[in-house]
Write an enzyme that holds these catalytic residues in place. Sequence first.
Site, PDB file in Angstrom:
ATOM      1  N   MET A   1      49.413  23.345  75.273  1.00 49.91           N
ATOM      2  CA  MET A   1      48.644  23.686  76.415  1.00 49.91           C
ATOM      3  C   MET A   1      48.250  22.511  77.210  1.00 49.91           C
ATOM      4  O   MET A   1      47.252  22.508  77.848  1.00 49.91           O
ATOM      5  CB  MET A   1      47.408  24.369  75.994  1.00 49.91           C
ATOM      6  CG  MET A   1      46.365  23.524  75.581  1.00 49.91           C
ATOM      7  SD  MET A   1      46.789  23.426  74.164  1.00 49.91           S
ATOM      8  CE  MET A   1      47.998  24.595  74.215  1.00 49.91           C
TER       9      MET A   1
ATOM     10  N   TRP B   1      40.515  31.194  72.016  1.00 48.86           N
ATOM     11  CA  TRP B   1      40.878  31.100  73.439  1.00 48.86           C
ATOM     12  C   TRP B   1      41.798  29.914  73.743  1.00 48.86           C
ATOM     13  O   TRP B   1      42.039  29.624  74.901  1.00 48.86           O
ATOM     14  CB  TRP B   1      39.606  30.998  74.288  1.00 48.86           C
ATOM     15  CG  TRP B   1      38.679  32.146  74.129  1.00 48.86           C
ATOM     16  CD1 TRP B   1      38.712  33.317  74.837  1.00 48.86           C
ATOM     17  CD2 TRP B   1      37.578  32.269  73.215  1.00 48.86           C
ATOM     18  NE1 TRP B   1      37.707  34.140  74.418  1.00 48.86           N
ATOM     19  CE2 TRP B   1      36.990  33.531  73.425  1.00 48.86           C
ATOM     20  CE3 TRP B   1      37.037  31.439  72.231  1.00 48.86           C
ATOM     21  CZ2 TRP B   1      35.895  33.985  72.689  1.00 48.86           C
ATOM     22  CZ3 TRP B   1      35.949  31.887  71.500  1.00 48.86           C
ATOM     23  CH2 TRP B   1      35.382  33.150  71.731  1.00 48.86           C
ATOM     24  N   ASP B   2      42.236  29.205  72.720  1.00 45.87           N
ATOM     25  CA  ASP B   2      43.029  27.997  72.966  1.00 45.87           C
ATOM     26  C   ASP B   2      42.236  26.989  73.792  1.00 45.87           C
ATOM     27  O   ASP B   2      42.783  26.313  74.651  1.00 45.87           O
ATOM     28  CB  ASP B   2      44.356  28.347  73.665  1.00 45.87           C
ATOM     29  CG  ASP B   2      45.386  27.241  73.528  1.00 45.87           C
ATOM     30  OD1 ASP B   2      45.053  26.202  72.920  1.00 45.87           O
ATOM     31  OD2 ASP B   2      46.508  27.399  74.031  1.00 45.87           O
ATOM     32  N   TYR B   3      40.941  26.913  73.539  1.00 50.18           N
ATOM     33  CA  TYR B   3      40.107  25.927  74.229  1.00 50.18           C
ATOM     34  C   TYR B   3      40.139  24.593  73.479  1.00 50.18           C
ATOM     35  O   TYR B   3      39.097  24.011  73.163  1.00 50.18           O
ATOM     36  CB  TYR B   3      38.666  26.442  74.348  1.00 50.18           C
ATOM     37  CG  TYR B   3      38.411  27.409  75.478  1.00 50.18           C
ATOM     38  CD1 TYR B   3      39.083  27.310  76.692  1.00 50.18           C
ATOM     39  CD2 TYR B   3      37.447  28.400  75.351  1.00 50.18           C
ATOM     40  CE1 TYR B   3      38.819  28.199  77.731  1.00 50.18           C
ATOM     41  CE2 TYR B   3      37.168  29.288  76.387  1.00 50.18           C
ATOM     42  CZ  TYR B   3      37.864  29.179  77.580  1.00 50.18           C
ATOM     43  OH  TYR B   3      37.584  30.045  78.617  1.00 50.18           O
ATOM     44  N   ASP B   4      41.350  24.124  73.158  1.00 50.71           N
ATOM     45  CA  ASP B   4      41.502  22.791  72.567  1.00 50.71           C
ATOM     46  C   ASP B   4      40.711  21.772  73.368  1.00 50.71           C
ATOM     47  O   ASP B   4      40.605  21.890  74.581  1.00 50.71           O
ATOM     48  CB  ASP B   4      42.967  22.328  72.669  1.00 50.71           C
ATOM     49  CG  ASP B   4      43.914  23.154  71.841  1.00 50.71           C
ATOM     50  OD1 ASP B   4      43.447  23.955  71.033  1.00 50.71           O
ATOM     51  OD2 ASP B   4      45.130  22.966  72.018  1.00 50.71           O
TER      52      ASP B   4
END
Lengths: 743, 130
Positions: free
Chosen positions: A1, A408-411
Site C-alpha cells: 500500500m 483497514w490497512d492503516y499501516d
Amino acid sequence: MNSMILRAGLAALLASTALPIWAQETAAPPAGDQAQIPSALPEAEDAEAAPPQQAPQIQPAQPTAEPEPQPDAAAPGEPAPDDLPAPEGAGQAEAPVPAPAERPAQAQAQVGSDWPFWGGNADATRYSPLSQITPENVDQLERAFVYRTGDMPMGDAEGKYAAETTPLKIGNQLVMCSAKNILISIDAATGEENWRYDPQVSNDAIPYSASCRGVSVYTAPDVPDGALCKSRVIEATIDARLIAVDLTTGDLCSDFGENGQIDLWQGIGEKVPGWYAVTAPPAIVRGVVITGAQVKDGQAEDAPSGVIRGYDAVTGEFVWAWDLGNPGEYGQPAEGETYTRGTPNMWTTAVADEELGYVYLPMGNSSVDYYGSNRSEHENQWATSLVALNALTGEPVWSFQTVRRDVWDYDLGSQPSLLDFEGTPAILLPSKQGDIYILDRTTGEPLVPVGEIEAPTKGSVEPDFLAKSQPISEWHTLRKDDLTERDMWGFTPIDQLWCRIQFRRASYEGFFTPPSADRPWIQYPGYNGGSDWGSVAVDTDRNILIANYNDVPNYNKLIPREKADEMGLRPINEKSPGESSGNNAEGAGDPQAGSPYAIDVNAGWRNTGTGVPCTRPPYGGIRAIDMTTGETIWDTPIGTARRNGPFGIPSYLPMKIGTPNNGGAVITASGLIFIGAATDNLFRAIDVETGETVWSDVLPAGAQANPIAYEVDGRDYVLIAATGHHFMETPIGDYIIAYRLPE
Amino acid sequence: MADATFHKSGWIRAGIPRTGGWRIATIVLAVVLGLFGIALLLGGIWLIALGGSWYYALAGAGLCITAWLLARQRRAALPFYVIVWLLTVVWAFWEVGTDWWAQVPRLVAPTVVLVLILLVLPALGRARNR
C-alpha cells in the site's frame, strides 16, 4: 500500500518562550536564521493572546493516552500479551550480540552541501540549510541536467513500475537505486555517470511495484582511509538481498556478507518471488544495518514473517532479529524453521537514533489486512505501532500503537522525524489516518494530547474482535470530516446520483467503519492516507511542519471464501511465477487465504464505467502547521487538473483541483518548499510562509518521489526523479532532473 | 415565414430542409432528455427509498415533462425548463455553496440542457404558429 490512485480530479505552547526552542541539534542553523525570527514572532504573540489551549499539554501522560497495545476488546481466555520487555532483563538472546559498549555512537553527516540520508539529515526532517534559491529568484531556475537511468519496464514488468527514486548526495556524487535496484552514481553537477552496479533483479521479483526508494551510505571508522569500501552504499532489493558496494567505484564490498551480498530469504521460508521484497533504504545505527521488508499484502495468513533484522554494516554478519511472534529470542531460526509467519511487517523507512542507539520502526499490519480474528496476541500487540528497538540487540524498548486491531490497512507508512520538542528529544509520527503524534524518544510517552474516540462495530463480520475505542491526535490531524451524501461527485447529475446511491447502500459509520461482507463499506481516509511514505518535512528554524496528504476514500467489500474461490482469487504462492498482476490497485481482489474472507478494494472509490471519483475534489492537499501550537497556518490543494478528465482524457485545465499525491517535500532555509508528488507531473516550489506556488516545471513523467537539495562548487541545486507511478497512473520514466539558478 | 415556405419556390428548397432539420434536432433532444429524465427519476426514487436526497427524482420528473413538451413541439418547454433550472441552481448552492468543483456535476449539465433548448426554440416557434 505504498501507493496511490486516480487521476481525476485534490495556541501557544511557547507562550513563555518567544524563541523557537527546537532548532538546536536537528539542523545547523543557517546564517539566515536570525532574519527569520521576526516573521515567526508575531504569530507566537498572536497565539499568546488566544485563549489558552495548552492545559492538556501540561500533563502529557494522560491515562487514556498510554501507548498500551491491548484493545478493550481483548477476548477473554486468550493469553495476555507480554508486557513490553524492558531494555534490560529480557536477556535470553542467544544471538551473538555485541555489548553496546563495542558500538559507540558516531558523528553523523550533516545536511547542507550534501544530502547524506534519505530524509536529508539523520533526523529525517527534510530541511535543507541552503538559501541561494529564494522565493524572489526561483522563477529563474533552469535545468542543470537530465540524467536517464535506463531502467524502464520490459516484458511483464509493464504496468508495475513505480521507482520512487530519491538519491543521496555525498561529496560530488549522487548515489541512487533504480526501480529494479541498479545502483548508480552520477556527477552531482553534470549528471555524468560515474559507475553502476546491476544486481540483475528478475521481473518476477516485483511484488506490487518495482520500487527502490533509496539507499544508505555508511562510512566505517575502523576501515583505513582510502581502502575499498571505507564508505559503502547499502541497498536492499526487491528480490530480498542486502547489497554493499564501494561508494567511489561501485565494486561489491567483498568483506560484506558473501561477496558483498546477504540473502534476506534466509529464515523466511519457501521462496516465492514477489512475496517478500524490500523497497525502502535500510536504517544504520552504530554500525548495524537494519531492514524490514514489504510482505505483499492480502495474500495469506501463512505469509513470510515481518521480522526485522540487523546486520553488521562492515562484515554483513547477522547481529539480531526481532521476530515479534517469538519474544525474547533474537537469534536466527534453526535449520528448517522460519521466523514467525504472517506477522506485521515494516515496508517503509525506519529512522535511526545514533545517540540513543535506537531504531524507530513504523510497523505495518499483519499480512491479512482486513480480517483479524485469527491473529495472535503478539500481532495484536505490535501491529500498526511505532516500535523503538535497541539497535544493538533487537530488544523492544517501547511502542506506540496508532490503530488497535487494525482491519483497514492503516499501516504506518511515513518515516518519522526526530526533533527537539520543547526541550525533549522527540519523535514526530504522521499516520495514514492523518493523525500526527509527537512522542518522547526515550519512553514513547506522548508529548502532545492523545484522545480516545469510540469506534463503530456495526456491520462488522467480527464485532468481538474489534477495539471499542481508538486513539486520535488532539494536537493535529490531516483528516477531514466524515463524508456525507452531498460530498458525492461526478461530471453529470447521473453519475453523481449513482455515487449517492452507492453511498446510501454502503455501510458507513464514519471514521473506522469496520469491514463488512453483506454490503460494501466506506473507508475514509483510505489506505493511502493521510500521510504515506513521502513523509513530512519540518522547518526547524521557522518551527513549521509541512505535510502533504491524500484525501481519498476507498469503497471496499469483504468477499466470502466460497465466492472468492469462484472468482479464482488465489494467493501468490499458488500462482505460476509472474502471473500475479501488479497493475491492479492494491487490494482489488486479494485472496486473504486462511481467513474466511477475501477483500475487494475500490481504491479512490471510482465510479463504475467513467472512472471518475465518487467524492468531490480535492483529493490531496499540502498544509503548514505551527509546531508550537499544532494549528494550521495554511492549507491548499496540491495538483492541477491539467492531466485529469473523464475517461482518462487530459483536460489541460491549469486550475488547482488537488490530486492524489505520493512523495514528500524538501524545505530550504530560504523559505521554499519543493515538491512533485501530485499526479499533474509538475515539480513546484511553494512559499513556506503563504502556501503560494511560486514556480513550477512540467516533467516528462510522474514525480512520485521525494526531491532533494544540495550544493556543488557554491551553486545550490534541487533535484527530483520523474520516474512515474503505475498506481498513481502517471507516465513511467527514468529521468533524474536537477535544477539550479543561471550563473 | 412558415406560409412563405409553401408559396415561394425559392423558400421551399432552403426552408423545408431547415425546418425538417430543426424538427429532427428537437425530437433528438426530446428523446435524449427523456432518457436522462427517466434515469434520474428511477434512480432518484431509489435514492429516496434509501433515505437520500429528493432532488434527483424531482429533477428527473422535470426533465421528463420538458422532454414531452419538446416532443410535442410546445414552446412551453422553455419556461418550464427554466423553472427546473432555477430550482436546480437554488438547490445546488444550498448544498455546496461556492465550492466550484463540487458544482460541476450540479450545474454544468443542466445549464448545457438550457442552452440546447434555447437553440431549438425557433423550431418550436414555427411549429406553434402552424
